[in-house]
Design an enzyme around this catalytic site. Structure first.
Site, PDB file in Angstrom:
ATOM      1  N   LYS A  39       4.872  -8.265 -15.261  1.00 41.32           N
ATOM      2  CA  LYS A  39       6.092  -9.046 -15.078  1.00 41.32           C
ATOM      3  C   LYS A  39       7.207  -8.056 -14.742  1.00 41.32           C
ATOM      4  O   LYS A  39       8.147  -7.855 -15.524  1.00 41.32           O
ATOM      5  CB  LYS A  39       6.406  -9.835 -16.356  1.00 41.32           C
ATOM      6  CG  LYS A  39       5.471 -11.015 -16.599  1.00 41.32           C
ATOM      7  CD  LYS A  39       5.772 -12.212 -15.718  1.00 41.32           C
ATOM      8  CE  LYS A  39       7.056 -12.901 -16.154  1.00 41.32           C
ATOM      9  NZ  LYS A  39       7.450 -13.964 -15.193  1.00 41.32           N
ATOM     10  N   ASP A  62      -8.932 -15.637 -20.781  1.00 39.37           N
ATOM     11  CA  ASP A  62      -9.314 -16.925 -21.376  1.00 39.37           C
ATOM     12  C   ASP A  62      -9.210 -18.039 -20.340  1.00 39.37           C
ATOM     13  O   ASP A  62     -10.054 -18.936 -20.285  1.00 39.37           O
ATOM     14  CB  ASP A  62      -8.413 -17.263 -22.566  1.00 39.37           C
ATOM     15  CG  ASP A  62      -9.008 -16.767 -23.872  1.00 39.37           C
ATOM     16  OD1 ASP A  62      -9.951 -15.959 -23.807  1.00 39.37           O
ATOM     17  OD2 ASP A  62      -8.527 -17.174 -24.943  1.00 39.37           O
ATOM     18  N   ASP A 119      -5.290 -10.867 -22.020  1.00 36.51           N
ATOM     19  CA  ASP A 119      -5.817 -11.771 -23.041  1.00 36.51           C
ATOM     20  C   ASP A 119      -5.751 -13.207 -22.513  1.00 36.51           C
ATOM     21  O   ASP A 119      -6.723 -13.959 -22.550  1.00 36.51           O
ATOM     22  CB  ASP A 119      -4.939 -11.624 -24.297  1.00 36.51           C
ATOM     23  CG  ASP A 119      -5.568 -12.257 -25.521  1.00 36.51           C
ATOM     24  OD1 ASP A 119      -6.668 -12.803 -25.396  1.00 36.51           O
ATOM     25  OD2 ASP A 119      -4.939 -12.217 -26.590  1.00 36.51           O
ATOM     26  N   TYR A 139       0.507  -5.767 -28.721  1.00 39.24           N
ATOM     27  CA  TYR A 139      -0.267  -5.997 -29.948  1.00 39.24           C
ATOM     28  C   TYR A 139      -0.249  -4.786 -30.877  1.00 39.24           C
ATOM     29  O   TYR A 139      -0.611  -4.882 -32.041  1.00 39.24           O
ATOM     30  CB  TYR A 139      -1.722  -6.368 -29.620  1.00 39.24           C
ATOM     31  CG  TYR A 139      -1.882  -7.686 -28.876  1.00 39.24           C
ATOM     32  CD1 TYR A 139      -0.875  -8.637 -28.887  1.00 39.24           C
ATOM     33  CD2 TYR A 139      -3.031  -7.972 -28.174  1.00 39.24           C
ATOM     34  CE1 TYR A 139      -1.004  -9.834 -28.207  1.00 39.24           C
ATOM     35  CE2 TYR A 139      -3.183  -9.181 -27.491  1.00 39.24           C
ATOM     36  CZ  TYR A 139      -2.149 -10.101 -27.511  1.00 39.24           C
ATOM     37  OH  TYR A 139      -2.291 -11.291 -26.846  1.00 39.24           O
ATOM     38  N   ASP A 166       2.532 -14.582 -14.269  1.00 43.61           N
ATOM     39  CA  ASP A 166       2.609 -16.048 -14.325  1.00 43.61           C
ATOM     40  C   ASP A 166       2.096 -16.661 -13.020  1.00 43.61           C
ATOM     41  O   ASP A 166       1.416 -17.692 -13.030  1.00 43.61           O
ATOM     42  CB  ASP A 166       4.028 -16.535 -14.657  1.00 43.61           C
ATOM     43  CG  ASP A 166       5.097 -15.885 -13.800  1.00 43.61           C
ATOM     44  OD1 ASP A 166       4.822 -14.854 -13.163  1.00 43.61           O
ATOM     45  OD2 ASP A 166       6.232 -16.417 -13.760  1.00 43.61           O
TER      46      ASP A 166
END
Ligand code: NAD
Length: 368
Positions: free
Chosen positions: A196, A257, A253, A145, A229
């Site tokens: 990852k 959520d 993030d 970001y 993942d």
């Protein structure tokens, strides 16, 4: 009872339901001052759209400096349709970004707790989520970001290319991992670090640095590494295997959520954003509910204040060094839910629907 030295709490109600839910927090702070001989001093200031209307900017320098001097900042929410047409740099949410950036709040803590009383609100089976209590520790000021280079550039054949850069340094990884390990010691002593590393070099570095820090300074904490993942999948399959999930800005993030939805309602979820400890030992911090300003229900006295009240509880625990008071507040919320009181968002058959104000009053009555 101890008399604490005066601690400053800055309340920033903001927009939409913000003022309604922060009003309940204010009542609880006043209750603690009166009944527990604490002497919090607190001030209330404008932020977001409310500040734009009054001052033409989302946060004034005066409010910003007050937030720097406070022991804890508690925010309601910023934004709403009234200000949606403003250009990005002038919108209410800029105030929040400025606070996060300037206070250097690099660690975002989001608990996902499934209250046993509300287990039916979750989209997962009760046995999978009942009693769930996990904490997501998300890096907040680095990664994709913020990384450079970034932008959208023209390329050949009248096409364009969008670019963002995912990068982390040793120092950035270590300081967020330290937050997770320190927190683990106060919980179940278990951290799952996600990246990852199978496809990203920054992920390889993340894994190596987290492991190195554990080996050096946190030998007794259990550390597992998991691909992000897979973690997303495991959160749905068997979320109770986790205690603390540590992740970078992007994966954190998404995972936070996802974890939030396991619990059923946005109106119940608090968060804390923490910075480094300064020379006086004070940690810069911002506490806020996970939800936004909920313009659809603003001004109706129906919003659920529990997320903001539990944000105060996090402030008591992490910034104000009052864990017993935090426990008391958490227990009062539980008791009120046990008694069957529900705001509209978590209402179900056989329970009693109450207003925002009633919910705050009921929680205060249980503090007694
Ligand atoms: P939202 O969280 O405000 O609302 C989503 C849904 O959840 C709505 O139906 C709302 O009524 C409900 N809801 C949210 N909080 C609730 C509560 N405490 N009690 C009962 N119901 C609740 O998200 P949104 O609609 O996407 O965003 C609305 C505005 O809030 C936008 O302007 C957005 O930019 C802003 N926003 C601000 C923050 C923040 O200040 N941190 C975070 C998210 C969104």
């Amino acid at each position: 009872m101890n008399k604490t030295k005066s601690r400053k709490i800055l309340l920033l109600p903001g927009d939409g339901i913000g003022p309604e839910v922060v009003r309940e927090v204010k009542k609880i702070i006043e209750w603690f001052n009166k009944n527990k001989s604490l002497d919090f001093s607190f001030e209330e200031e404008l932020i977001g759209g409310a500040s734009i209307d009054a001052n033409k900017i989302p946060i004034t320098d005066e409010v910003f400096y007050k937030s720097l001097e406070s022991d804890a900042v508690i925010l309601g929410a910023c934004g709403g349709p009234k200000w949606d047409n403003l250009e990005f740099s002038k919108r209410p949410e800029r105030a929040l970004l400025k606070l996060r950036k300037e206070l250097k709040l690099f660690a975002n803590l989001r608990p996902a707790i499934c209250f046993k009383q509300l287990v039916d609100s979750s989209s997962l089976k009760p046995e999978i989520v009942s009693g769930l209590d996990i904490m997501i520790v998300r890096e907040l000021t680095g990664g994709i970001y913020f990384g450079e280079p970034r932008g959208i550039e023209p390329i050949e054949n009248n096409e364009r290319r969008g670019i963002n850069t995912h990068s982390y340094t040793t120092g950035e990884i270590q300081r967020i991992a330290r937050v997770a390990f320190d927190l683990a010691k106060k919980r179940k002593n278990k951290v799952t670090s996600c990246e990852k590393s199978n496809v990203m070099e920054a992920g390889v570095l993340w894994r190596e640095e987290v492991q190195a820090l554990k080996d050096k300074e946190y030998k007794k904490v259990e550390l597992n590494h998991m691909l992000a993942d897979n973690c997303a999948m495991q959160l749905l399959r068997n979320p109770k295997q986790f205690d603390i999930i540590l992740a970078d800005n992007l994966f954190g993030d998404m995972l936070s959520d996802e974890a939030a939805m396991l619990t059923g309602s946005l109106g119940l979820l608090p968060s804390a954003s923490l910075g480094l400890r300064d020379k006086k030992g004070k940690i810069r911090s911002l506490y806020e509910p996970v939800h936004g300003s909920a313009p659809d229900i603003a001004g109706k006295n129906v919003a659920n204040p529990i997320a903001t009240i539990l944000s105060l509880s996090m402030a008591l625990r992490y910034s104000l060094d009052l864990p017993k008071e935090a426990d008391l507040l958490d227990a009062s919320v539980q008791t009120v839910l046990d008694d069957g009181l529900r705001t509209k968002d978590i209402m179900s058959v056989g329970k009693k629907e109450v207003t925002t104000t009633d919910m705050g009053d009921a929680i205060i009555s249980k503090l007694k």
